[in-house]
Design an enzyme around this catalytic site. Structure first.
Site, PDB file in Angstrom:
ATOM      1  CE  LYS A  45      39.025  43.144  36.826  1.00  0.00           C
ATOM      2  NZ  LYS A  45      38.393  43.852  35.699  1.00  0.00           N
ATOM      3  CB  CYS A 128      31.235  45.092  36.693  1.00  0.00           C
ATOM      4  SG  CYS A 128      31.864  43.860  35.523  1.00  0.00           S
TER       5      CYS A 128
END
Ligand code: IRO
Length: 309
Positions: A45, A128
């Protein structure tokens, strides 16, 4: 049997399929399970300096054509991943550390410690879409270049960029110049299609809670956008910069299309979340079958070979 192994920036992968950052890779248990699975690599992640719970739930919603998420970078913090990396390397497949940050200054802090932990590759996430108030860095070439300049000298393993989808050649060309100037070893294309909106007409609501329902689109529905970015950057770099294709891979044919467009490996997000770790065996079987049917014995044989009319 067809050869599904691949090489990115000199690092060999036992198969070209691996998880996309974010999919089943936050906790130690998930990462160890990826190690035991048929995933061709273990991708973490995206990590921040401090551990994060992420955005309020519901923050992921799967639907027929794909998924929308606004996870908000839930992760254990870079120190925890740095400690884990030696254990993850025991599975005999590459470990890719995904580095993010909430501020520009975070990136070099994380990069230094993570690089010292010895992952096989580092992917710097410039895309992101889900932190309220923070634009996607990859849409700003100057901000991207500032961050790359901060981390590039600190990273000694192959360093790649995870980029957002671009929708205009001018934006791809601007980013290509930054990448060429700064010496990047590979690209990962694409992150989710940011700030999309999915509506449930029965309940008359949006389907995820953060940011009023806006989130990153993934899965089958984004494949043409992913293929376009893989192809565009493959051509801009004349096939000389390795590309990991991410976006819309549901079956072996989708992976084949990514490879035809120029991908050397592919990552699986939505379908891994929906189907679990068994997806890797299925995709291997399906890609092997189509390569064999077409007379290709390996990925290199057809990479980038899509014909224009
Ligand atoms: O919300 C997330 O955690 C997230 C990230 I950092 C990303 O890079 N892409 C995405 O779709 N979600």
């Amino acid at each position: 049997m067809t050869d599904l192994t691949t090489t990115i920036a000199g690092v060999r992968f036992p198969t070209c399929f691996m998880n996309a950052a974010g999919a089943l890779c936050v906790t130690r248990e998930e990462l160890m399970a990826l190690g035991r699975s048929r995933s061709g690599a273990i991708v973490t992640k995206s990590m921040t300096v401090e551990p994060r719970q992420g955005n309020p739930e519901p923050r992921y919603h799967g639907f027929a054509g794909g998924s929308i998420n606004s996870m908000g970078l839930p992760n254990l913090g870079y120190r925890a991943y740095a400690e884990m990396i030696p254990d993850l390397k025991q599975f005999g497949k590459p470990v890719i550390a995904s580095v993010a940050g909430l501020r520009e200054e975070d990136f070099p802090v994380i990069a230094t410690v993570i690089n010292a932990a010895g992952p096989d590759l580092i992917e710097v996430n410039l895309s992101c879409p889900n932190i309220p108030g923070k634009p996607q860095i990859g849409y700003d070439p100057d901000a991207s270049e500032r961050i790359i300049k901060l981390v590039r000298p600190l990273i000694t393993v192959p360093m790649g960029l995870k980029l957002p989808p671009y929708f205009d050649p001018a934006h791809q060309e601007a980013m290509q110049k930054v990448i060429a100037r700064q010496g990047i070893d590979f690209l990962n294309l694409i992150n989710s299609v940011g700030n999309a909106l999915v509506v449930d007409p029965d309940r008359e609501t949006v389907v995820i809670k953060p940011k009023g329902g806006f989130g990153g689109l993934g899965g089958a529905i984004i494949k043409p956008v992913a293929l376009a970015n893989v192809r565009a950057f493959y051509k801009l770099f004349e096939g000389r910069l390795p590309i990991i294709g991410t976006g819309g891979i549901v079956n072996g044919v989708d992976a084949f299309e990514h490879i035809l467009c120029g991908a050397s490996a592919v990552q699986i997000g939505t379908v891994l979340v929906e189907e679990g770790l068994e997806v890797f065996a299925r995709l291997e079987t399906e890609l092997s079958a189509i390569l064999a049917r077409k007379g290709y014995s390996s990925i290199v044989d057809c990479r980038g070979a899509v014909r224009e009319l």
